[in-house]
Design a protein around this motif. Structure first.
Motif, PDB file in Angstrom:
ATOM      1  N   THR A 102      35.330 -12.831  21.146  1.00  0.00           N
ATOM      2  CA  THR A 102      35.376 -11.372  21.254  1.00  0.00           C
ATOM      3  C   THR A 102      34.699 -10.734  20.050  1.00  0.00           C
ATOM      4  OG1 THR A 102      37.518 -11.684  22.267  1.00  0.00           O
ATOM      5  CG2 THR A 102      36.873  -9.432  21.786  1.00  0.00           C
ATOM      6  N   ALA A 146      36.765  -6.339  25.182  1.00  0.00           N
ATOM      7  CA  ALA A 146      38.215  -6.258  25.055  1.00  0.00           C
ATOM      8  C   ALA A 146      38.906  -6.533  26.380  1.00  0.00           C
ATOM      9  CB  ALA A 146      38.620  -4.895  24.508  1.00  0.00           C
ATOM     10  N   MET A 192      38.938 -10.102  26.724  1.00  0.00           N
ATOM     11  CA  MET A 192      39.857 -10.709  25.759  1.00  0.00           C
ATOM     12  C   MET A 192      41.306 -10.563  26.217  1.00  0.00           C
ATOM     13  SD  MET A 192      40.406  -9.543  21.812  1.00  0.00           S
ATOM     14  CE  MET A 192      42.014  -9.635  21.033  1.00  0.00           C
ATOM     15  N   ILE A 193      41.666  -9.361  26.655  1.00  0.00           N
ATOM     16  CA  ILE A 193      43.055  -9.127  27.074  1.00  0.00           C
ATOM     17  C   ILE A 193      43.393 -10.037  28.247  1.00  0.00           C
ATOM     18  CG2 ILE A 193      44.628  -7.445  28.109  1.00  0.00           C
ATOM     19  CD1 ILE A 193      43.126  -5.275  26.519  1.00  0.00           C
ATOM     20  N   ALA A 218      41.768  -2.014  27.849  1.00  0.00           N
ATOM     21  CA  ALA A 218      40.578  -1.847  27.023  1.00  0.00           C
ATOM     22  C   ALA A 218      40.120  -0.393  26.959  1.00  0.00           C
ATOM     23  CB  ALA A 218      39.460  -2.764  27.509  1.00  0.00           C
ATOM     24  N   VAL A 228      42.505   1.784  24.824  1.00  0.00           N
ATOM     25  CA  VAL A 228      42.299   1.672  23.378  1.00  0.00           C
ATOM     26  C   VAL A 228      41.020   2.401  22.984  1.00  0.00           C
ATOM     27  CG1 VAL A 228      41.893   0.073  21.479  1.00  0.00           C
ATOM     28  CG2 VAL A 228      43.549  -0.500  23.244  1.00  0.00           C
ATOM     29  N   VAL A 236      49.037  -9.562  22.286  1.00  0.00           N
ATOM     30  CA  VAL A 236      47.688  -9.140  22.654  1.00  0.00           C
ATOM     31  C   VAL A 236      47.363  -7.809  21.988  1.00  0.00           C
ATOM     32  CG1 VAL A 236      46.204  -8.449  24.566  1.00  0.00           C
ATOM     33  CG2 VAL A 236      47.700 -10.426  24.804  1.00  0.00           C
ATOM     34  N   ILE A 261      44.280  -7.128  19.340  1.00  0.00           N
ATOM     35  CA  ILE A 261      43.237  -6.118  19.560  1.00  0.00           C
ATOM     36  C   ILE A 261      43.143  -5.189  18.358  1.00  0.00           C
ATOM     37  CG2 ILE A 261      42.722  -4.009  20.857  1.00  0.00           C
ATOM     38  CD1 ILE A 261      41.984  -5.910  22.731  1.00  0.00           C
TER      39      ILE A 261
END
Lengths: 176, 510, 324
Positions: free
Chosen positions: A116, A129, A132-133, A155, A158, B393, B397
């Motif tokens: 990521t 993201a 990644m999540i 994602a 955020v 998670v 992030i």
């Protein structure tokens, strides 16, 4: 009272941890010693003293050498068991039964983080993201549908949170 | 004194402006929210939240940062009490009695006394900071590189002397920190050292990614190995201690505040030392020392009070000398600088309005936090019920973004991940990471101060002994080292052996 | 295992998305410039002086060019990281960078820094802000003018103490100039930033302040190191008019694009920047943020940058030599 005591005693956990075995500590000390030796070698290429006093090699030389000594000391004598006050553990917090699973999760988390990190600028935050999540949640055992949904919702959420704070996150070539 | 008082009032009223008050509220809430997340201590939590202040302007940013600072600390307390997972070393002491209290259904009282203790220590600590700050800062103007060098030597000798754990390991970790601090352009000729030609390392290893890695990512990796600890989520009824406990708790809070503040002024004195000392003191003066470790309310009270008093006191070297004494404060200092404010004596002379607003915001932050916690404690408990994988998670992030947005730089993200892995290994080896971080901070300051002293004295090294303040401080540092080597660190060892078997004494006399 | 499977699914998807994106970009770039958003790299942190100026320009530039101009802070290594990114960016006019002299010169001129660019790696658009250094002393100091100061520096080599805000900063270079002019030596100590170095001065640990207009309060300025008197500080005599033509040190902030931008695009950009920076409304806003705008446009700026670069060269060499 006695049950409380036994559940709080931290001693039971240590031997099960492979890294705290004597050999692993010595291995770590050996690695540290090698790193320090390389550091000292590099430091020796910088001027040790100059016209005013200690030059740019002075501190590196001393710090590296002292660290090397400490590493060698740990290699020879071993580092004595930690006096860091161990936590009263609850018993429930024992190692997960399946240690391979745990290792896979740790390794997988690191790999996903690195990927990521590298993907952030080229493909933009949102795609990176979301991937990644989803990947992390799948790794931690969430149902695929939920994992994908969390990625698709999380994602951009955020992203917009940061946009609201006037922090611009990287966008990909497609403009998102 | 009149003008000082005027400055105080000005600072507090600036912090009370509606917009600033709003930032204090928001800061407290998100600070507690992030601090509550298991495995995320104040330093890592602050680091994650820095991006939230990028666009605020200096004063609101600082008001929010200090609110976040106190919020993360209280959030860590909640996790310590309910989940038995300390966010950082100082919270270990809170776990000792806080978690047993929670298990016996008194989580509310533990959290309540923690909040009261923190508030008291915070207010007293800020008051002392107000009284001390101005005289100290005028003193600090006379504090040149020579004196700074000597003070940093004292700080580093303390870092190495007060520690739990193996003597060699702590020493080695301090040295590793100093080595990492040497990476980058040197202060002598501006030539790169240990950068391997990588321009990203010219400014040195960035502190924020290191802290997020060592204190955030590594904790998270370690927690993946364990079944997520179950929080105690029994309904919290009363936040107040029993009547008969109140006097003891009040005394414990007072003593904890004193110990925490007195030791916190010294740069390099990590919070763990005063917190342990305060706890040990309580145990010694208590009529029922056997209750400690089984839910003694004085234990929680003194630990939280000394912790928070220490947090205030460590602002003294930060604001007057620009020396951050703890990892969390180093992050805070970084955030100050991102917002265009360089802590140091100059700040008091040139931007008194900012300093006093900062100090005013400490009072406001502490009070707001206290007020918020009573209604919101149930909300925080609910957060602990969210399945840990979602929290993991989210933390990952935000760590990723915290490291990236610092310089919009992927390299810093990789530094964070690398230190996450390293921190995980250090954890397994029981090598303490706090000395490493303090050394990364203090090391470059030390080298610069030495160099600057010699530049100003034209290479005459005798200035270090002919300057009275410096001579005295160097003597003190020598004493610290001598005592800690000679005594084999007996006091600390005694302390830690006591804590490694917290229930030992109680077994004989249940 | 599940995770691996997902990765296997996601990776090709991501690759194909990226490929699609790459295919789209060149096509759109063929239309008339500018038709997409412009990246303005600021190689310093958000909130600093350079960032402030760049954001003011970006705002006005958006109106003039009709596309969005996105400021991107890439701080690090005294602007080397951001400038490296700028030098490596495509020369299509969609990446612009802020360039500060002499920071830019010293990065190129110190060989150990292994800069990935040199003075020819960029095309220069415009100078935006100029900040001359000022030599000042405390009111109780015996020096009444620059001549007395230079005479004393010459008479007492290695005695007078000065502080910089860092190695090879404008302050440092100006101090090296003073050493050359007086044929003497100063005790130069390097601090981290202007407020630290001024703390040393206020604390009485240095004798002469090399500073900027924002730190002048309570000091006696002896000379301003600009070629001509500053309109904002008309009472401070220049070093040049006091007989020291070699004492000139102005830190400047301008804008540049990677070398090789097509001529029509370059012209368009230079015109747009000149229009923005010359507008009285823009200059008033800049002045309100304590930025003194000094427009040097187009080819003139190119020549100016090169002249400054050559002037910095001997000073950087002097700084690298052992001193005694």
């Amino acid at each position: 009272m006695s049950t409380l005591h036994s559940s709080q005693a931290p001693a039971g956990r240590r031997p099960t941890n492979p890294l705290t075995r004597f050999g692993a500590k010595r291995l770590a000390a050996a690695v540290l010693a090698i790193v320090c030796a390389a550091f000292v070698l590099e430091a020796s290429s910088y001027p040790y003293m100059d016209w005013l006093g200690p030059g740019s090699g002075f501190f590196p030389m001393w710090v590296g050498s002292l660290c090397l000594l400490a590493a060698l000391g740990m290699l020879i004598f071993g580092s004595s068991p930690a006096g860091n006050p161990p936590l009263p553990t609850d018993g429930e917090a024992d190692l997960a039964e399946d240690r391979t699973l745990a290792r896979m999760r740790i390794g997988g988390t690191i790999v996903i983080l690195v990927l990521t990190g590298f993907a952030l600028q080229p493909i933009g935050f949102n795609i990176a993201a979301a991937a990644m999540i989803t990947a992390l949640l799948l790794l931690y055992g969430t149902r695929p549908v939920i994992a994908v949904l969390a990625g698709l919702v999380g994602a951009p959420a955020v992203f917009f949170l940061f946009a609201a704070l006037h922090v611009r996150l990287p966008v990909g070539p497609l403009g998102f | 004194m009149d003008s000082t008082f005027g400055l105080w009032v000005q600072g507090i009223s600036a912090a009370l402006e509606p917009s600033n008050l709003l930032f204090a509220f928001v800061g407290c809430i998100i600070g507690t929210l992030v601090g509550v997340l298991p495995g995320l201590g104040p330093a890592a939590a602050m680091a994650i939240l820095i991006p939230f202040t990028y666009d605020l302007g200096p004063v609101p940013a600082i008001v929010m940062l200090s609110a976040i600072y106190f919020g993360t600390q209280y959030g860590g307390t909640i996790t310590s009490v309910l989940v038995n997972v300390p966010g950082e070393s100082t919270s270990v002491v809170t776990c000792l009695d806080g978690h047993p209290m929670a298990k016996s259904g008194r989580a509310g009282a533990a959290l309540g006394i923690a909040a009261i203790g923190s508030l008291f220590a915070g207010l007293v600590g800020t008051f002392l900071l107000m009284v001390l700050a101005l005289p100290l800062s005028s003193l600090a103007l006379r504090f040149g590189p020579v004196e700074m060098f000597a003070l940093l030597v004292v700080g580093l000798s303390l870092v190495m002397s007060f520690r739990g754990g193996s003597l060699l390991a702590a020493f080695a970790m301090t040295m590793i920190g100093l080595m990492l601090g040497l990476v980058g352009l040197d202060p002598v000729q501006g030539a790169p050292r240990f950068t391997f030609g990588n321009h990203n390392l010219f400014d040195g290893v960035q502190l924020v990614p290191v802290i997020m890695g060592l204190f955030g990512i590594s904790e998270l990796l370690a927690s993946l190995e364990e079944r997520s600890p179950q929080p105690i989520t029994r309904k919290i009824t009363s936040l107040l201690p029993f009547k008969e406990e109140r006097k003891d708790a009040a005394l414990a809070i007072t003593r904890g505040t004193g110990v925490g503040f007195a030791l916190g002024i010294i740069p390099g004195m990590a919070g763990i030392v005063p917190t342990f000392m305060a706890y040990a003191l309580e145990k010694r003066v208590s009529k029922h020392p056997e209750r400690f470790g089984h839910g003694a309310i004085e234990g929680v009270a003194s630990a939280e009070a000394s912790n928070n008093a220490h947090a205030q006191a460590s602002m003294v070297p930060l604001l007057t000398l620009g020396i951050p004494g703890t990892a969390t404060l180093a992050v805070m200092m970084g955030a100050f600088m991102i917002n265009g404010i360089t802590p140091g004596p100059f700040l008091f002379v040139d931007h008194p309005e900012i300093v006093w607003t900062v100090i005013g915001s400490f009072i406001v932050g502490n009070v707001v936090l206290f007020i918020l916690n009573f209604p919101l404690v149930h909300v925080w408990v609910q957060i602990l019920r969210i399945p840990s994988r979602y929290l993991h998670v989210a933390i990952l992030i935000f760590c990723l973004l915290g490291a990236f947005t610092l310089r919009n730089n992927t390299f810093d993200v990789m530094v964070m991940i690398a230190f996450g892995v390293l921190g995980y290994i250090f954890k397994k080896l029981d090598w303490p990471t706090v000395p490493l971080v303090i050394a990364i901070i203090l090391g470059p300051l030390l080298e610069r101060a030495l160099r600057q002293s010699l530049e100003l004295s034209d290479g005459d090294a005798s200035v270090f002994v002919t300057t009275p303040v410096s001579a005295g401080l160097l003597g003190l540092a020598f004493l610290v080292v001598a005592v800690s080597v000679l005594s084999g660190l007996r006091p600390v060892k005694r302390l830690s052996s006591r804590f490694s078997n917290p229930a030992g004494k109680a077994d004989q006399k249940p | 295992m599940q995770a691996l499977k997902t990765l296997r699914l996601i990776a090709p998807l991501a690759v194909s998305l990226a490929a699609m994106a790459l295919a789209i970009v060149p096509a759109s770039a063929q239309a008339e410039y500018p038709n997409q958003s412009i990246r303005l790299i600021v190689p310093f942190s958000a909130g600093g002086g350079t960032d402030l100026g760049a954001r003011l320009v970006a705002e006005d530039l958006e109106r003039t060019l009709g596309v969005s101009v996105v400021v991107e802070n890439l701080p690090g290594a005294g602007s080397q990281l951001g400038l490296t990114e700028l030098a490596n960016a495509p020369a299509d006019g969609y990446t612009i960078g802020a360039v500060n002299q002499p920071a830019f010169d010293t990065i190129i001129l110190v060989p150990e820094r292994q800069a990935a660019f040199d003075i020819d790696s960029f095309d220069y658009l415009i100078n935006h802000v100029a900040e001359p250094l000022i030599i000042a002393v405390l009111p109780e100091s015996p020096y009444q003018d620059l001549g007395q100061l230079v005479a004393d520096v010459a008479a007492r080599p290695g005695e007078l103490r000065v502080a910089t805000s860092g190695l090879l900063t404008p302050e440092h270079l100006a101090q090296l100039q003073l050493e050359r002019v007086a044929d003497s030596r100063l005790r130069i100590a390097h601090f981290n930033g202007a407020s630290e170095s001024m703390t040393q001065f206020r604390g009485g640990r240095t004798d002469i302040a090399f500073t900027t207009s924002s730190f002048l309060e309570g000091l006696r300025p002896l000379a301003i190191l600009s070629p001509e008197r500053s309109p904002a500080l008309p009472d401070i005599p220049t070093a040049v008019e006091q007989g020291y033509p070699d004492l000139v040190m102005v830190s400047t902030r301008g804008f540049a694009v990677p070398d090789g931008v097509p001529a029509p695009v370059l012209e368009k950009l230079r015109a747009a920047f000149a229009e923005v920076a010359s507008s009285p409304e823009h200059q008033a806003r800049a002045a309100a943020s304590n930025l003194s705008v000094e427009v040097i446009a187009g080819e003139d700026y190119d020549a100016y940058v090169r002249a400054n670069h050559e002037a910095a060269r001997p000073l950087v060499e002097l700084a690298q030599r052992p001193r005694n």
